[in-house]
Motif scaffolding. Structure first.
Motif, PDB file in Angstrom:
ATOM      1  N   PRO A  13      11.371   8.547  -6.932  1.00  0.00           N
ATOM      2  CA  PRO A  13       9.911   8.336  -6.958  1.00  0.00           C
ATOM      3  C   PRO A  13       9.577   6.895  -7.408  1.00  0.00           C
ATOM      4  O   PRO A  13      10.220   6.348  -8.309  1.00  0.00           O
ATOM      5  CB  PRO A  13       9.414   9.345  -7.992  1.00  0.00           C
ATOM      6  CG  PRO A  13      10.571  10.273  -8.236  1.00  0.00           C
ATOM      7  CD  PRO A  13      11.797   9.475  -7.978  1.00  0.00           C
ATOM      8  N   VAL A  14       8.599   6.290  -6.774  1.00  0.00           N
ATOM      9  CA  VAL A  14       8.066   4.982  -7.194  1.00  0.00           C
ATOM     10  C   VAL A  14       6.544   5.089  -7.283  1.00  0.00           C
ATOM     11  O   VAL A  14       5.922   5.932  -6.617  1.00  0.00           O
ATOM     12  CB  VAL A  14       8.464   3.850  -6.215  1.00  0.00           C
ATOM     13  CG1 VAL A  14       9.979   3.680  -6.168  1.00  0.00           C
ATOM     14  CG2 VAL A  14       7.911   4.110  -4.823  1.00  0.00           C
ATOM     15  N   SER A  15       5.975   4.238  -8.091  1.00  0.00           N
ATOM     16  CA  SER A  15       4.511   4.259  -8.223  1.00  0.00           C
ATOM     17  C   SER A  15       3.868   3.587  -7.023  1.00  0.00           C
ATOM     18  O   SER A  15       4.525   2.872  -6.253  1.00  0.00           O
ATOM     19  CB  SER A  15       4.091   3.546  -9.512  1.00  0.00           C
ATOM     20  OG  SER A  15       4.363   2.152  -9.405  1.00  0.00           O
ATOM     21  N   PHE A  16       2.566   3.806  -6.874  1.00  0.00           N
ATOM     22  CA  PHE A  16       1.827   3.181  -5.780  1.00  0.00           C
ATOM     23  C   PHE A  16       1.930   1.671  -5.878  1.00  0.00           C
ATOM     24  O   PHE A  16       2.157   0.987  -4.874  1.00  0.00           O
ATOM     25  CB  PHE A  16       0.363   3.642  -5.830  1.00  0.00           C
ATOM     26  CG  PHE A  16      -0.506   2.987  -4.812  1.00  0.00           C
ATOM     27  CD1 PHE A  16      -0.451   3.360  -3.470  1.00  0.00           C
ATOM     28  CD2 PHE A  16      -1.384   1.966  -5.186  1.00  0.00           C
ATOM     29  CE1 PHE A  16      -1.262   2.741  -2.529  1.00  0.00           C
ATOM     30  CE2 PHE A  16      -2.188   1.343  -4.235  1.00  0.00           C
ATOM     31  CZ  PHE A  16      -2.126   1.737  -2.909  1.00  0.00           C
ATOM     32  N   ALA A  17       1.814   1.160  -7.094  1.00  0.00           N
ATOM     33  CA  ALA A  17       1.865  -0.290  -7.284  1.00  0.00           C
ATOM     34  C   ALA A  17       3.239  -0.837  -6.936  1.00  0.00           C
ATOM     35  O   ALA A  17       3.364  -1.900  -6.311  1.00  0.00           O
ATOM     36  CB  ALA A  17       1.501  -0.635  -8.730  1.00  0.00           C
ATOM     37  N   GLU A  18       4.311  -0.111  -7.310  1.00  0.00           N
ATOM     38  CA  GLU A  18       5.667  -0.560  -6.992  1.00  0.00           C
ATOM     39  C   GLU A  18       5.901  -0.587  -5.491  1.00  0.00           C
ATOM     40  O   GLU A  18       6.546  -1.499  -4.956  1.00  0.00           O
ATOM     41  CB  GLU A  18       6.697   0.348  -7.667  1.00  0.00           C
ATOM     42  CG  GLU A  18       6.758   0.193  -9.179  1.00  0.00           C
ATOM     43  CD  GLU A  18       7.656   1.200  -9.845  1.00  0.00           C
ATOM     44  OE1 GLU A  18       8.243   0.889 -10.901  1.00  0.00           O
ATOM     45  OE2 GLU A  18       7.761   2.341  -9.319  1.00  0.00           O
ATOM     46  N   ALA A  19       5.386   0.430  -4.788  1.00  0.00           N
ATOM     47  CA  ALA A  19       5.559   0.486  -3.339  1.00  0.00           C
ATOM     48  C   ALA A  19       4.794  -0.627  -2.650  1.00  0.00           C
ATOM     49  O   ALA A  19       5.276  -1.232  -1.679  1.00  0.00           O
ATOM     50  CB  ALA A  19       5.119   1.843  -2.809  1.00  0.00           C
ATOM     51  N   VAL A  20       3.584  -0.948  -3.167  1.00  0.00           N
ATOM     52  CA  VAL A  20       2.761  -1.971  -2.525  1.00  0.00           C
ATOM     53  C   VAL A  20       3.227  -3.373  -2.880  1.00  0.00           C
ATOM     54  O   VAL A  20       3.368  -4.242  -2.008  1.00  0.00           O
ATOM     55  CB  VAL A  20       1.279  -1.780  -2.923  1.00  0.00           C
ATOM     56  CG1 VAL A  20       0.433  -2.946  -2.392  1.00  0.00           C
ATOM     57  CG2 VAL A  20       0.751  -0.470  -2.382  1.00  0.00           C
ATOM     58  N   LEU A  21       3.458  -3.606  -4.139  1.00  0.00           N
ATOM     59  CA  LEU A  21       3.775  -4.949  -4.608  1.00  0.00           C
ATOM     60  C   LEU A  21       5.266  -5.257  -4.594  1.00  0.00           C
ATOM     61  O   LEU A  21       5.658  -6.420  -4.663  1.00  0.00           O
ATOM     62  CB  LEU A  21       3.230  -5.138  -6.028  1.00  0.00           C
ATOM     63  CG  LEU A  21       1.718  -4.917  -6.184  1.00  0.00           C
ATOM     64  CD1 LEU A  21       1.317  -5.034  -7.649  1.00  0.00           C
ATOM     65  CD2 LEU A  21       0.943  -5.906  -5.326  1.00  0.00           C
ATOM     66  N   GLY A  22       6.092  -4.194  -4.505  1.00  0.00           N
ATOM     67  CA  GLY A  22       7.530  -4.387  -4.597  1.00  0.00           C
ATOM     68  C   GLY A  22       7.991  -4.285  -6.036  1.00  0.00           C
ATOM     69  O   GLY A  22       7.228  -4.522  -6.979  1.00  0.00           O
ATOM     70  N   ALA A  23       9.264  -3.900  -6.230  1.00  0.00           N
ATOM     71  CA  ALA A  23       9.758  -3.728  -7.591  1.00  0.00           C
ATOM     72  C   ALA A  23      11.274  -3.597  -7.581  1.00  0.00           C
ATOM     73  O   ALA A  23      11.908  -3.451  -6.521  1.00  0.00           O
ATOM     74  CB  ALA A  23       9.125  -2.499  -8.228  1.00  0.00           C
ATOM     75  N   LYS A  24      11.853  -3.671  -8.772  1.00  0.00           N
ATOM     76  CA  LYS A  24      13.268  -3.354  -8.967  1.00  0.00           C
ATOM     77  C   LYS A  24      13.339  -2.088  -9.814  1.00  0.00           C
ATOM     78  O   LYS A  24      12.785  -2.055 -10.914  1.00  0.00           O
ATOM     79  CB  LYS A  24      14.001  -4.502  -9.661  1.00  0.00           C
ATOM     80  CG  LYS A  24      14.151  -5.746  -8.791  1.00  0.00           C
ATOM     81  CD  LYS A  24      14.929  -6.834  -9.530  1.00  0.00           C
ATOM     82  CE  LYS A  24      15.110  -8.054  -8.637  1.00  0.00           C
ATOM     83  NZ  LYS A  24      15.867  -9.139  -9.341  1.00  0.00           N
ATOM     84  N   VAL A  55      13.045  -2.671  -4.282  1.00  0.00           N
ATOM     85  CA  VAL A  55      12.098  -2.056  -3.360  1.00  0.00           C
ATOM     86  C   VAL A  55      11.211  -3.170  -2.812  1.00  0.00           C
ATOM     87  O   VAL A  55      10.445  -3.791  -3.576  1.00  0.00           O
ATOM     88  CB  VAL A  55      11.232  -0.984  -4.063  1.00  0.00           C
ATOM     89  CG1 VAL A  55      10.232  -0.380  -3.077  1.00  0.00           C
ATOM     90  CG2 VAL A  55      12.119   0.092  -4.679  1.00  0.00           C
ATOM     91  N   PRO A  56      11.296  -3.457  -1.512  1.00  0.00           N
ATOM     92  CA  PRO A  56      10.503  -4.561  -0.961  1.00  0.00           C
ATOM     93  C   PRO A  56       8.999  -4.263  -1.028  1.00  0.00           C
ATOM     94  O   PRO A  56       8.592  -3.095  -1.050  1.00  0.00           O
ATOM     95  CB  PRO A  56      10.976  -4.647   0.493  1.00  0.00           C
ATOM     96  CG  PRO A  56      12.271  -3.923   0.529  1.00  0.00           C
ATOM     97  CD  PRO A  56      12.165  -2.846  -0.506  1.00  0.00           C
ATOM     98  N   PRO A  57       8.142  -5.299  -1.054  1.00  0.00           N
ATOM     99  CA  PRO A  57       6.689  -5.074  -1.001  1.00  0.00           C
ATOM    100  C   PRO A  57       6.301  -4.299   0.259  1.00  0.00           C
ATOM    101  O   PRO A  57       6.955  -4.423   1.308  1.00  0.00           O
ATOM    102  CB  PRO A  57       6.119  -6.498  -0.990  1.00  0.00           C
ATOM    103  CG  PRO A  57       7.183  -7.340  -1.609  1.00  0.00           C
ATOM    104  CD  PRO A  57       8.478  -6.721  -1.186  1.00  0.00           C
TER     105      PRO A  57
END
Length: 315
Positions: A221-232, A247-249
């Motif tokens: 699971p990833v947050s909405f912000a992580e999925a939109v903005l990208g994250a590690k 996780v790419p933007p």
């Protein structure tokens, strides 16, 4: 029909054919005699009836290549010279005495070892007398099953099974799949050759991981912000450690990311870790969070995420 019966009857003479007669000649002679001696043409004639039965026996033997070969060998043994296996001075019973008990008194028998590679030796003659050895019978295949924890199935293990009253140790390879069958040669029912043992493997499910051949699958699971903005994000692995995945933007929910070499290590190769991204939707929003989402919705109101769906549906 016994060997004694064959020795006492000359089937060739009964059919009126020479000993080297071919199959066609034998068949023709039998039909001719059968028409003459048939009970319908000789009602009440017991002698003709016995002769009719006799030529039937003769034809049954001489028309079958294997039976004819045995008959000829037996007749040759029964009318020839002498082979003596007794001790010095004639004190022991000779081999001819033994065969005399089988074929009747007075039989005089000679055996020859035969030329090398020429066939027709002692063993062949005995085979003709007593029949061929029955063919070897293969042992029956047996089945069993075993249930393995998920981690044990991915690493491989040796299991002990109780099969047909005995214990069999079986090696289960790493990466075995649920429902896969493993065949152990020669571990089934005894025989010549012995049968096989077929083991069906049941793999208990894992709450996080699933197998895909040598690969491992995990949903993160990833947050909405992580999925939109990208994250590690840190992703668990099978050995208990974690691996960092980027996780790419603008990553949509359901996209799968691949981590090389973090799957199942089999004898052929080591698989990968397949990470499926799942955007988590919060169940509760604070006032500030709701305001932020509403502001985002207003700012992106001109974007229709279902536009392609409608156009494709009209194709």
């Amino acid at each position: 029909m016994t060997g004694q019966d064959w020795l006492s009857k000359d089937f060739y003479a009964m059919l009126g054919v020479p000993k080297d007669a071919d199959a066609g000649t034998i068949k023709k002679a039998y039909r001719k005699k059968a028409r003459t001696l048939h009970p319908d043409k000789n009602p009440g004639d017991t002698r003709a009836e016995e002769q009719f039965k006799g030529i039937g026996e003769a034809y049954a033997v001489l028309s079958d290549d294997e039976q004819r070969r045995r008959y000829d060998e037996l007749r040759t043994l029964g009318g020839g010279a002498r082979f003596t296996a007794g001790g010095p001075g004639g004190g022991g019973a000779g081999f001819d005495d033994l065969l005399g008990g089988m074929f009747g008194p007075g039989s005089r028998v000679r055996f020859s070892a035969g030329a090398p590679g020429g066939g027709g030796g002692f063993d062949d003659l005995l085979g003709g007398l007593f029949g061929q050895r029955p063919p070897a019978r293969r042992g029956r295949d047996l089945t069993s099953s075993v249930s393995l924890p998920f981690r044990t199935a991915t690493t491989g293990s040796t299991v002990s099974l109780s099969v047909d009253g005995r214990t069999v140790n079986a090696r289960v390879p790493a990466g075995v799949r649920d429902g896969q069958k493993i065949r152990l040669r020669g571990k089934g029912q005894p025989g010549d050759p012995p049968g096989d043992l077929v083991i069906e493997v049941h793999v208990e499910p894992h709450p996080v991981f699933a197998t895909d051949g040598p690969n491992l699958r995990v949903t993160v699971p990833v947050s909405f912000a992580e999925a939109v903005l990208g994250a590690k994000v840190d992703v668990p692995t099978l050995d208990g450690s974690t691996v960092t995945v980027k996780v790419p933007p603008a990553t949509p929910s359901g996209r799968t990311l691949r981590v090389k070499g973090k799957g199942i290590a089999t004898s052929a190769r080591t698989g990968d870790l397949l990470v499926t991204v799942e955007v988590a939707v919060p169940h509760k929003l604070t006032g500030a969070a709701r305001d932020a989402v509403e502001a985002f919705a207003e700012a992106t109101s001109s974007d229709d995420p279902r536009a392609d769906l409608y156009s494709q549906a009209r194709q």
